[in-house]
Design a protein around this motif. Structure first.
Motif, short mmCIF file in Angstrom:
data_model
loop_
_atom_site.label_atom_id
_atom_site.label_comp_id
_atom_site.label_asym_id
_atom_site.label_seq_id
_atom_site.Cartn_x
_atom_site.Cartn_y
_atom_site.Cartn_z
N THR A 22 0.00 -16.65 -0.97
CA THR A 22 1.37 -16.58 -1.47
C THR A 22 1.47 -15.46 -2.49
O THR A 22 0.68 -15.42 -3.45
CB THR A 22 1.78 -17.91 -2.13
N PHE A 23 2.41 -14.54 -2.30
CA PHE A 23 2.55 -13.38 -3.16
C PHE A 23 3.55 -13.66 -4.29
O PHE A 23 4.31 -14.64 -4.23
CB PHE A 23 2.97 -12.17 -2.33
N PRO A 24 3.55 -12.83 -5.33
CA PRO A 24 4.43 -13.08 -6.48
C PRO A 24 5.91 -13.25 -6.14
O PRO A 24 6.63 -13.96 -6.85
CB PRO A 24 4.19 -11.86 -7.37
N ASP A 25 6.37 -12.59 -5.07
CA ASP A 25 7.78 -12.71 -4.71
C ASP A 25 8.06 -13.96 -3.88
O ASP A 25 9.19 -14.18 -3.43
CB ASP A 25 8.25 -11.47 -3.94
N GLY A 26 7.04 -14.81 -3.67
CA GLY A 26 7.22 -16.04 -2.92
C GLY A 26 6.89 -15.92 -1.44
O GLY A 26 6.80 -16.94 -0.74
N ALA A 27 6.72 -14.68 -0.94
CA ALA A 27 6.38 -14.49 0.47
C ALA A 27 4.98 -15.00 0.75
O ALA A 27 4.10 -14.98 -0.12
CB ALA A 27 6.48 -13.01 0.83
N THR A 28 4.76 -15.49 1.96
CA THR A 28 3.43 -15.97 2.36
C THR A 28 2.98 -15.22 3.61
O THR A 28 3.79 -14.74 4.40
CB THR A 28 3.46 -17.49 2.65
N ARG A 29 1.65 -15.15 3.74
CA ARG A 29 1.08 -14.49 4.91
C ARG A 29 -0.29 -15.09 5.18
O ARG A 29 -1.00 -15.45 4.23
CB ARG A 29 0.97 -12.98 4.67
N ALA A 33 -10.05 -16.33 7.10
CA ALA A 33 -10.84 -16.78 5.96
C ALA A 33 -11.95 -15.79 5.69
O ALA A 33 -12.61 -15.30 6.62
CB ALA A 33 -11.43 -18.16 6.24
N GLY A 34 -12.17 -15.46 4.41
CA GLY A 34 -13.19 -14.48 4.04
C GLY A 34 -12.63 -13.09 3.83
O GLY A 34 -13.36 -12.18 3.42
N THR A 35 -11.34 -12.91 4.08
CA THR A 35 -10.71 -11.63 3.78
C THR A 35 -10.81 -11.36 2.28
O THR A 35 -10.60 -12.25 1.46
CB THR A 35 -9.23 -11.66 4.20
N THR A 36 -11.11 -10.13 1.91
CA THR A 36 -11.23 -9.80 0.49
C THR A 36 -9.88 -9.38 -0.08
O THR A 36 -8.96 -8.99 0.66
CB THR A 36 -12.23 -8.66 0.25
N GLY A 37 -9.78 -9.44 -1.39
CA GLY A 37 -8.57 -8.97 -2.04
C GLY A 37 -8.32 -7.50 -1.76
O GLY A 37 -7.16 -7.08 -1.62
N LEU A 38 -9.39 -6.73 -1.66
CA LEU A 38 -9.25 -5.30 -1.37
C LEU A 38 -8.66 -5.09 0.03
O LEU A 38 -7.80 -4.22 0.23
CB LEU A 38 -10.61 -4.61 -1.48
N ASP A 39 -9.10 -5.91 1.00
CA ASP A 39 -8.55 -5.83 2.35
C ASP A 39 -7.05 -6.11 2.34
O ASP A 39 -6.27 -5.43 3.00
CB ASP A 39 -9.24 -6.83 3.28
N VAL A 40 -6.65 -7.15 1.60
CA VAL A 40 -5.24 -7.51 1.53
C VAL A 40 -4.43 -6.38 0.92
O VAL A 40 -3.36 -6.01 1.42
CB VAL A 40 -5.06 -8.81 0.73
N ALA A 41 -4.92 -5.81 -0.19
CA ALA A 41 -4.21 -4.73 -0.86
C ALA A 41 -4.08 -3.51 0.04
O ALA A 41 -3.00 -2.89 0.12
CB ALA A 41 -4.93 -4.36 -2.16
N GLY A 43 -4.02 -3.49 3.26
CA GLY A 43 -3.09 -3.80 4.34
C GLY A 43 -1.64 -3.67 3.91
O GLY A 43 -0.76 -3.41 4.74
N ILE A 44 -1.39 -3.86 2.63
CA ILE A 44 -0.02 -3.72 2.12
C ILE A 44 0.31 -2.26 1.87
O ILE A 44 1.36 -1.77 2.29
CB ILE A 44 0.15 -4.54 0.83
N SER A 45 -0.59 -1.57 1.17
CA SER A 45 -0.33 -0.17 0.84
C SER A 45 -1.61 0.47 0.30
O SER A 45 -2.23 -0.09 -0.61
CB SER A 45 0.78 -0.08 -0.21
N PRO A 46 -2.02 1.63 0.82
CA PRO A 46 -3.19 2.32 0.27
C PRO A 46 -3.02 2.63 -1.22
O PRO A 46 -4.00 2.58 -1.98
CB PRO A 46 -3.26 3.61 1.09
#
Length: 479
Positions: A22-29, A33-41, A43-46
């Motif tokens: 769940t992201f700060p704006d309330g959106a969920t995705r 399992a095991g995805t890193t925070g760096l992978d998530v970031a 995927g959103i924007s380099p």
């Protein structure tokens, strides 16, 4: 330190169910399992990944490269985020430790936590560090920061960690590994070739520390705070996200230095300290006049309620053994023996660290009736207690001081009322001296080292808790 890799940590199985972030704006995705925070970031924007130094999972800071194995609320932390300041300082401490060991091979590192307004690291070296060493260390730190090496985390076995540190001659680290509870992981954070035992988290690389840091001072500190253990050198520093913030802090420290009571005491000819009397005050005439005026004020406040007494400075150790102080607090008590080799008096005395046994002896002298209670004894008693030399700090941490001490002898039924009277006396005294802001009243419960039975402590603490509730009901104080 946040890591670019996770050696020794296995990602979640590919067959594991997906996790929901769940992201700060309330959106969920959902993510594997095991995805890193760096992978998530990424995927959103380099650009987001580039400026992010750590993440928060359900409000808890974590390494950006940590695998995420559960549903969580995720936030990305950049250097300007107030929560990143602790990470900046923690990373700066590790960079400082690498710089020290690079400049002086053979130096052992111990612990290096973040503290209020900065950080420190304790080092063991035969020749203690001095203020002249700090600019040299700062220069080396800037070189390490400029290399911008990634921080990586590895989880080692307990035996691997002990074997590695023992082979490096890092005996203090071996002891720290042994102190980690069995149910906790042994985490090793690397920055290039240098590494240290650390709980984390940290940022993504040394470059994220920036150059808005300053090494402030050096001091002595015993290993684990134990005066029987080796003396270490503690190097204090501070760091900020921006140079302007560091400059503002240094300016504040400069102004505070001008108002340091030790400096003002010398300049105003009030008092001074010197090595031949460590932790004790040399009062000059004007300073002693102020001191006596404060004592006179307290005498006026106590008049009619308290009887002022005075107990001896030296008492035979047997009295302290009876009271229990000798067994529990002997290491904090100064001792004295009979004068000269020709005297027949071979007794061992203690220079009083507190007034309790003396007041009890005064109370015991002669017959007392319940009609005499409550009996309040006060003393402006000079007491002496051993404090480690590294802890001494002007008038704020000393080995000899005058204590406006009192003991109230009363019945159990009178205890609560007497506690309330003491509280009122203290608060009204604060008012007279201008301390009129928000005050906090706290209950100090039994310490690990104590005199008296648990039953007596249980009873006293129950009464004190009731007193706190009465104080709170009056309003005006935080409990």
């Amino acid at each position: 330190m946040a890591e670019a890799g996770m050696a020794g940590v296995q990602p979640a199985s590919k067959s594991a169910p997906p996790i929901t972030l769940t992201f700060p704006d309330g959106a969920t995705r959902q993510y594997p399992a095991g995805t890193t925070g760096l992978d998530v970031a990424k995927g959103i924007s380099p650009s987001l990944a580039k400026r992010t130094v750590a993440m928060a999972l359900d409000g808890q800071l974590a390494d950006l490269a940590d695998p995420i194995t559960r549903d969580a609320k995720i936030e990305f932390i950049n250097r300007e985020d107030p929560r990143a300041l602790e990470l900046i300082r923690h990373d700066a401490a590790h960079v400082m430790a690498e710089a020290v060991q690079s400049l002086w091979p053979g130096t052992q590192v111990t612990i290096g936590p973040v503290i209020e307004n900065g950080f420190y690291y304790d080092f063991f070296r035969n020749q203690p560090f001095t203020l002249e060493d700090l600019p040299v260390i700062e220069k080396k730190m800037k070189e390490i920061i400029a290399r911008d090496r990634p921080f990586t985390k590895e989880v080692w076995s307990r035996e691997q960690a002990k074997k590695t540190f023992r082979g490096m001659g890092e005996t203090f680290k071996v002891e720290l590994v042994d102190a980690i509870p069995e149910d906790q992981q042994i985490k090793i954070y690397k920055q290039g070739d240098w590494f240290d035992l650390c709980r984390g988290p940290h940022m993504t690389s040394t470059g994220k520390v920036g150059n808005a840091f300053k090494l402030m001072k050096v001091a002595g500190a015993y290993w684990r705070g134990d005066s029987t253990r080796p003396m270490l050198t503690r190097i204090y520093g501070t760091a900020f996200a921006k140079q302007s913030e560091l400059d503002e802090y240094l300016k504040q420290m400069e102004e505070a230095e001008k108002r340091d009571h030790r400096k003002l005491g010398r300049e105003m000819d009030l008092f001074h300290f010197q090595e031949e009397g460590p932790g004790t005050v040399f009062w000059h005439a004007d300073g002693w006049t102020i001191f006596q005026e404060i004592v006179a004020y307290m005498r006026r406040r106590l008049k009619g309620d308290y009887q002022e007494v005075n107990a001896p400075q030296l008492l035979d150790k047997s009295l302290w053994e009876t009271s229990g102080h000798w067994g529990w607090f002997r290491e904090s008590m100064f001792q004295a023996t009979s004068a000269g080799d020709n005297t027949e008096d071979e007794r061992v005395y203690a220079i009083k660290p507190m007034n309790c046994p003396g007041h009890v002896q005064i109370f015991k002298h002669g017959l007392k009736s319940y009609r005499d209670l409550p009996l309040r004894l006060a003393e402006f008693g000079i007491v002496h207690r051993y404090e480690p030399s590294g802890a001494l700090h002007g008038l704020l941490r000393v080995r000899g001081f005058t204590q406006d001490d009192a003991h109230v002898f009363c019945t159990e039924e009178q205890m609560a009322e007497e506690c309330l009277k003491i509280n009122d006396l203290i608060l009204s005294t604060y008012d007279d001296f201008g301390f009129t802001g928000d005050l906090t009243v706290k209950l100090s419960t039994r310490p690990e080292k104590r005199v008296g039975s648990d039953e007596a402590w249980d009873h006293a603490e129950r009464i004190m808790m009731d007193v706190l509730k009465q104080i709170e009901a009056r309003g005006g104080n935080r409990i």
